[in-house]
Design a protein around this motif. Structure first.
Motif, PDB file in Angstrom:
ATOM      1  N   LEU A  19       3.906   7.703 -12.804  1.00  0.00           N
ATOM      2  CA  LEU A  19       4.459   9.225 -13.181  1.00  0.00           C
ATOM      3  C   LEU A  19       5.583   9.469 -12.398  1.00  0.00           C
ATOM      4  O   LEU A  19       6.268   8.485 -11.081  1.00  0.00           O
ATOM      5  CB  LEU A  19       3.402   9.578 -12.465  1.00  0.00           C
ATOM      6  CG  LEU A  19       1.691   9.347 -13.537  1.00  0.00           C
ATOM      7  CD1 LEU A  19       0.684   9.914 -12.980  1.00  0.00           C
ATOM      8  CD2 LEU A  19       1.526   9.612 -14.847  1.00  0.00           C
ATOM      9  N   THR A  20       6.030  10.531 -12.658  1.00  0.00           N
ATOM     10  CA  THR A  20       7.632  11.124 -12.458  1.00  0.00           C
ATOM     11  C   THR A  20       7.290  11.686 -10.786  1.00  0.00           C
ATOM     12  O   THR A  20       8.091  11.881  -9.880  1.00  0.00           O
ATOM     13  CB  THR A  20       8.045  12.343 -13.117  1.00  0.00           C
ATOM     14  OG1 THR A  20       8.079  11.166 -14.889  1.00  0.00           O
ATOM     15  CG2 THR A  20       9.079  12.934 -13.024  1.00  0.00           C
ATOM     16  N   ASP A  21       6.175  12.743 -10.669  1.00  0.00           N
ATOM     17  CA  ASP A  21       5.922  12.410  -9.643  1.00  0.00           C
ATOM     18  C   ASP A  21       4.542  12.401  -8.846  1.00  0.00           C
ATOM     19  O   ASP A  21       3.373  12.038  -9.498  1.00  0.00           O
ATOM     20  CB  ASP A  21       5.335  14.349  -9.422  1.00  0.00           C
ATOM     21  CG  ASP A  21       6.780  15.660 -10.130  1.00  0.00           C
ATOM     22  OD1 ASP A  21       7.566  14.941 -10.096  1.00  0.00           O
ATOM     23  OD2 ASP A  21       6.163  16.185 -11.381  1.00  0.00           O
ATOM     24  N   ALA A  22       4.934  12.696  -7.454  1.00  0.00           N
ATOM     25  CA  ALA A  22       2.935  11.789  -6.778  1.00  0.00           C
ATOM     26  C   ALA A  22       2.319  13.124  -6.517  1.00  0.00           C
ATOM     27  O   ALA A  22       2.877  14.201  -6.755  1.00  0.00           O
ATOM     28  CB  ALA A  22       3.727  12.086  -5.212  1.00  0.00           C
ATOM     29  N   PHE A  23       1.115  13.061  -5.946  1.00  0.00           N
ATOM     30  CA  PHE A  23      -0.107  13.980  -5.893  1.00  0.00           C
ATOM     31  C   PHE A  23      -1.049  13.869  -4.390  1.00  0.00           C
ATOM     32  O   PHE A  23      -0.922  13.088  -4.709  1.00  0.00           O
ATOM     33  CB  PHE A  23      -0.515  14.557  -7.090  1.00  0.00           C
ATOM     34  CG  PHE A  23      -1.507  13.168  -7.685  1.00  0.00           C
ATOM     35  CD1 PHE A  23      -3.070  12.628  -7.087  1.00  0.00           C
ATOM     36  CD2 PHE A  23      -1.351  11.891  -8.317  1.00  0.00           C
ATOM     37  CE1 PHE A  23      -3.810  12.210  -7.524  1.00  0.00           C
ATOM     38  CE2 PHE A  23      -1.789  11.070  -9.102  1.00  0.00           C
ATOM     39  CZ  PHE A  23      -3.281  10.707  -8.389  1.00  0.00           C
ATOM     40  N   SER A  24      -1.405  14.885  -4.687  1.00  0.00           N
ATOM     41  CA  SER A  24      -2.543  15.202  -3.282  1.00  0.00           C
ATOM     42  C   SER A  24      -3.782  15.805  -4.242  1.00  0.00           C
ATOM     43  O   SER A  24      -3.360  16.338  -5.508  1.00  0.00           O
ATOM     44  CB  SER A  24      -2.240  15.649  -2.435  1.00  0.00           C
ATOM     45  OG  SER A  24      -1.531  17.555  -2.550  1.00  0.00           O
ATOM     46  N   PHE A  25      -4.269  16.308  -3.962  1.00  0.00           N
ATOM     47  CA  PHE A  25      -5.689  17.373  -4.728  1.00  0.00           C
ATOM     48  C   PHE A  25      -5.932  18.810  -4.006  1.00  0.00           C
ATOM     49  O   PHE A  25      -5.820  18.896  -3.218  1.00  0.00           O
ATOM     50  CB  PHE A  25      -6.940  16.353  -4.494  1.00  0.00           C
ATOM     51  CG  PHE A  25      -7.153  14.879  -4.527  1.00  0.00           C
ATOM     52  CD1 PHE A  25      -7.799  14.761  -6.664  1.00  0.00           C
ATOM     53  CD2 PHE A  25      -6.598  14.006  -3.968  1.00  0.00           C
ATOM     54  CE1 PHE A  25      -7.404  13.397  -6.685  1.00  0.00           C
ATOM     55  CE2 PHE A  25      -6.835  12.320  -4.296  1.00  0.00           C
ATOM     56  CZ  PHE A  25      -7.585  12.930  -6.077  1.00  0.00           C
ATOM     57  N   ASN A  84       3.058   7.146  -5.555  1.00  0.00           N
ATOM     58  CA  ASN A  84       3.730   6.661  -6.618  1.00  0.00           C
ATOM     59  C   ASN A  84       2.377   6.157  -7.722  1.00  0.00           C
ATOM     60  O   ASN A  84       1.542   5.018  -7.970  1.00  0.00           O
ATOM     61  CB  ASN A  84       4.336   5.296  -6.264  1.00  0.00           C
ATOM     62  CG  ASN A  84       5.759   5.547  -5.260  1.00  0.00           C
ATOM     63  OD1 ASN A  84       6.273   5.573  -5.795  1.00  0.00           O
ATOM     64  ND2 ASN A  84       5.653   5.148  -3.498  1.00  0.00           N
ATOM     65  N   PRO A  85       1.796   6.940  -8.009  1.00  0.00           N
ATOM     66  CA  PRO A  85       1.007   7.396  -9.169  1.00  0.00           C
ATOM     67  C   PRO A  85       1.189   6.353 -10.294  1.00  0.00           C
ATOM     68  O   PRO A  85       2.993   6.473 -11.155  1.00  0.00           O
ATOM     69  CB  PRO A  85       0.026   8.548  -9.077  1.00  0.00           C
ATOM     70  CG  PRO A  85       1.232   9.406  -9.031  1.00  0.00           C
ATOM     71  CD  PRO A  85       2.451   8.326  -8.026  1.00  0.00           C
ATOM     72  N   VAL A  86       0.022   6.102 -11.103  1.00  0.00           N
ATOM     73  CA  VAL A  86       0.700   5.498 -12.652  1.00  0.00           C
ATOM     74  C   VAL A  86      -0.624   6.210 -13.663  1.00  0.00           C
ATOM     75  O   VAL A  86      -1.830   6.296 -13.399  1.00  0.00           O
ATOM     76  CB  VAL A  86       0.664   3.719 -11.977  1.00  0.00           C
ATOM     77  CG1 VAL A  86       1.614   3.470 -11.860  1.00  0.00           C
ATOM     78  CG2 VAL A  86      -0.863   3.697 -12.268  1.00  0.00           C
ATOM     79  N   CYS A 123       6.462  16.772  -5.026  1.00  0.00           N
ATOM     80  CA  CYS A 123       8.209  16.236  -5.158  1.00  0.00           C
ATOM     81  C   CYS A 123       8.012  15.139  -3.784  1.00  0.00           C
ATOM     82  O   CYS A 123       7.658  14.930  -3.219  1.00  0.00           O
ATOM     83  CB  CYS A 123       9.103  17.703  -4.619  1.00  0.00           C
ATOM     84  SG  CYS A 123       8.675  19.278  -5.223  1.00  0.00           S
ATOM     85  N   LYS A 124       8.222  14.120  -4.442  1.00  0.00           N
ATOM     86  CA  LYS A 124       8.653  13.046  -4.147  1.00  0.00           C
ATOM     87  C   LYS A 124       9.573  13.069  -3.167  1.00  0.00           C
ATOM     88  O   LYS A 124       9.344  12.536  -1.867  1.00  0.00           O
ATOM     89  CB  LYS A 124       8.670  11.369  -4.941  1.00  0.00           C
ATOM     90  CG  LYS A 124       8.003  11.207  -6.434  1.00  0.00           C
ATOM     91  CD  LYS A 124       7.933   9.960  -6.959  1.00  0.00           C
ATOM     92  CE  LYS A 124       7.004   9.192  -7.224  1.00  0.00           C
ATOM     93  NZ  LYS A 124       7.166   8.046  -7.759  1.00  0.00           N
TER      94      LYS A 124
END
Length: 540
Positions: free
Chosen positions: A232-238, A223-225, A339-340
Motif C-alpha cells: 500500500l502507498t501509505d502507512a496507517f495507525s488506527f 509497510n502494510p499490504v 505519511c511514510k
C-alpha cells in the motif's frame, strides 16, 4: 567511587550462604571464571508479565530440529531465566549458520495458570535477535483482556475429531470472542504439514475499553499490504479500534502451527459505544468494519477486507465475524492513513557524544495543539526524521524543550521552535540549540590492578563490562556505556553529581551482575570498578 571485587570475597560470600543458610540463592548463578559471552548469533529474551510479577515456576524448553546446537551466551546448557526475566541464548560457536545451513529451533515457556508462550527462530548469519514475550494469567488477566488456552483432540491424520466452539472468558469484560474450529481441521506448520498430536490453542481477546495498549508495534503499520500482498502507498495507525483477537496454535510436542487446513470462524463481540469514523456515530447493525491482520513472525500488516456488523438475536450484542486461515493478530478497526516520510531536522549544538535524549513535540501550525512527541539526540549534526504522521495535519511546527529522558526538566517553555513544516514533505531543516549548556559527564573506568612484580595479562581479562544504574531501591535499570578491554574508560551524562543511585556491572553480557553498589552518592566525576586481577587470573 572504587567498586572492588575479588575471588576470595566471592568465595567467602558463598560459604557464608552455604554454611549458615543466610542466602536462598548465593550469587544467583554468578560465574566465578568470568566466561567470555558469545556475541554472535545471539537471542536475547526478556520475559515479562502483563500483571507485573513473573510466574515463579517457568518451565523453559528448547525444541526443534536444531535444539542441540543452542547454548546460553556463556556456552553452557544451563537454560535459566534470571530474576529479571532475562535469558541469552546463542548458536553454539562450533556452528556457523548461513542461508544454506540455517539453524532453526523453538523456544517454549510454560507456567501453571498462564497461557503458553512458543515461538520459532531461525539464524542464517551472525546477526542477533530479540524477543520480548509477556505471560498472561488465565484467571487474573489485566483489564480489557481475556486469555485462554484450549486443548483440541486430533486424530492420527492430525485433524480435529469434532467441532469445537471456544469462548474467551473473563467475567469482568463486557465483550469477548468465540472461536469455532470445524471438525476435520488440521493445524499446519510452515511447510504446510499437519503438526503431530493434540493441539494447544491459545486465544486472547482485547477490548477497546482497556485493551488497546496491547496492539502490536503500538498499532503502527509501517509497510502494510492489501489482501493480494501488494504494498500500500501509505502507512496507517488506527483512528478507531473496535477490539482484536490473537490466535496461536502449537502441538503438545512443541511444534508451532502457523495455518489451518480449513478456515476458523472468529466472532467478535463489539462495544456499542464505539464510534464509526465514517458515520461519526456509534456503530450499529449494518455498518462495515475493516479487518486487518498482523503476522508476528513476518511483521506484515495486511488489510484483509471487512466485516458487516450484526446484532446477535440471542445476546442482543453487536458482533462481527471473520473467517481466518492462519494464526495472527486479527483486528477490527478503521485505518488512519499516515505519511511514510516527513521532514528531517538536523541539530546544531555544542553537544558531542552526549547520551541524553531531549523532548520535542510537533504542534498543529494553526491551532498550536501538540499531536506527536519524541525524544531526540541533540549531539551536533544529529538528524531525526519525522515519519508516520497523520496526513490530515498538513502544517506543523517543531518545539524543543530542555527536558531529557533521564532526569526531566521543563516541558512548558520551549528553548527552540521551527517554522511551519509540511509534515508529508521529505525536506531537511536545521534547529540551532547552541545556547543550551552541555551537561557534566561522569567517567566510568574499568581498573584492573596487579601486585608489584606482575603485569596485566591482556588475553585473560573480560572483553567487556556492561554498566547500569537505577534510582535507589526501584530496580529499574538503565543501560550506561559498555566498557571494553580495549577502551577501559567511558563517559555518561545520565548520572549527576550530588545524586544517589544503585549501580551495577556485569562481565558476562548481562546474565549476572556481581558488581553492585546500592544508594551510592556520586560526589566526583569518576566511577571506578577496581578489580583485583591476580585473584581472578588476570595478572601474570
Amino acid at each position: 567511587m572504587k567498586l572492588k571485587m575479588s575471588y576470595r570475597l566471592l568465595i567467602a560470600i558463598f560459604l557464608e550462604c552455604f554454611v549458615l543458610g543466610a542466602c536462598d540463592n548465593p550469587l544467583d548463578g554468578f560465574q566465578l571464571l568470568f566466561k567470555e559471552p558469545i556475541e554472535k548469533s545471539k537471542l536475547e529474551i526478556r520475559f515479562s508479565s502483563a500483571t507485573g510479577k513473573l510466574p515463579e515456576d517457568i518451565r523453559l524448553t528448547i525444541a526443534g530440529k536444531d535444539a542441540d546446537k543452542i547454548v546460553t551466551n556463556l556456552n553452557t546448557k544451563n537454560f535459566r531465566i534470571n530474576k529479571e526475566g532475562l535469558i541469552f541464548l546463542a548458536v553454539s560457536p562450533d556452528v556457523t549458520p548461513s542461508a544454506q545451513s540455517p539453524v532453526s529451533f523453538t523456544v517454549v515457556a510454560e507456567a501453571e495458570g498462564y497461557t503458553k508462550i512458543i515461538k520459532e527462530f531461525t539464524f542464517t548469519d551472525a546477526g542477533n535477535q530479540f524477543f520480548n514475550p509477556r505471560f498472561f494469567s488465565v484467571a487474573n488477566p489485566p483489564a480489557g483482556v481475556s486469555a485462554n488456552q484450549f486443548k483440541l483432540m486430533a486424530g492420527k491424520n492430525g485433524a480435529t475429531t469434532q467441532l469445537a466452539m471456544l469462548k474467551s472468558e473473563n467475567v469482568t469484560k463486557q465483550e469477548n470472542v468465540v472461536v469455532t474450529v470445524k471438525e476435520g481441521t488440521a493445524f499446519l506448520n510452515k511447510q504446510k504439514q499437519a503438526v503431530a498430536g493434540d493441539i494447544d490453542l491459545v486465544v486472547y481477546h482485547f477490548d477497546n475499553r482497556s485493551g488497546s495498549s496491547y496492539l502490536p508495534e503500538d498499532g503502527l503499520a509501517r509497510n502494510p499490504v492489501d489482501k493480494n500482498n501488494s504494498s500500500l502507498t501509505d502507512a496507517f495507525s488506527f483512528s478507531t479500534m473496535a477490539g482484536f483477537a490473537v490466535i496461536e496454535a502449537s502441538s503438545g510436542t512443541q511444534e508451532v502451527a502457523s495455518s489451518f487446513s480449513k478456515p476458523i470462524t472468529v466472532t467478535f463481540e463489539l462495544n456499542p459505544a464505539t464510534i464509526n469514523p465514517d458515520t461519526k456515530a456509534a456503530i450499529k447493525a449494518g455498518d462495515i468494519i475493516p479487518l486487518i491482520s498482523y503476522n508476528s513472525d513476518t511483521g506484515v500488516w495486511k488489510v484483509e477486507g471487512s466485516s458487516v456488523i450484526n446484532r446477535n438475536t440471542g445476546t442482543s450484542k453487536l458482533e462481527c465475524t471473520a473467517e481466518i486461515g492462519y494464526a495472527a493478530y486479527w483486528i477490527n478497526g478503521w485505518p488512519r492513513w499516515l505519511c511514510k516520510q516527513g521532514p528531517t531536522v538536523t541539530v546544531k549544538s555544542n553537544f558531542k557524544d552526549v547520551d541524553l535524549y531531549y523532548y520535542c513535540e510537533l504542534v498543529n501550525a494553526k491551532t498550536g495543539i501538540a499531536f506527536a512527541g519524541y525524544y531526540i539526540s541533540l549531539n551536533n549534526t544529529a538528524a531525526f526524521q519525522f515519519n508516520y504522521l497523520p496526513k490530515e495535519t498538513e502544517e506543523a511546527r517543531l518545539r524543543l524543550f530542555n527536558h531529557n529522558h533521564i532526569y526531566g526538566g521543563d516541558v512548558k517553555k520551549p528553548i527552540a521552535e521551527s517554522g511551519s513544516l509540511n509534515i508529508c514533505e521529505n525536506i531537511s531543516f536545521v534547529l540551532d540549540v547552541s545556547s543550551l549548556p552541555v551537561p557534566q559527564a561522569i567517567e566510568l573506568v574499568f581498573d584492573i590492578t596487579c601486585p608489584k612484580g606482575m603485569k596485566l595479562d591482556e588475553n585473560a581479562i573480560p572483553s567487556q563490562m556492561k554498566t547500569q544504574f537505577s534510582e535507589p531501591g526501584k530496580n529499574q535499570w538503565v543501560n550506561m556505556p559498555t566498557i571494553t578491554k580495549d577502551v577501559r574508560v567511558a563517559k555518561t551524562y545520565m548520572l549527576r553529581i550530588g545524586q544517589r543511585y544503585d549501580l551495577r556491572a556485569s562481565t558476562d553480557g548481562g546474565v549476572n551482575w556481581p558488581y553492585k553498589q546500592n544508594n551510592y552518592l556520586i560526589d566526583k566525576r569518576r566511577w571506578s570498578f577496581e578489580i583485583l586481577g591476580e585473584e581472578l587470573g588476570y595478572c601474570k
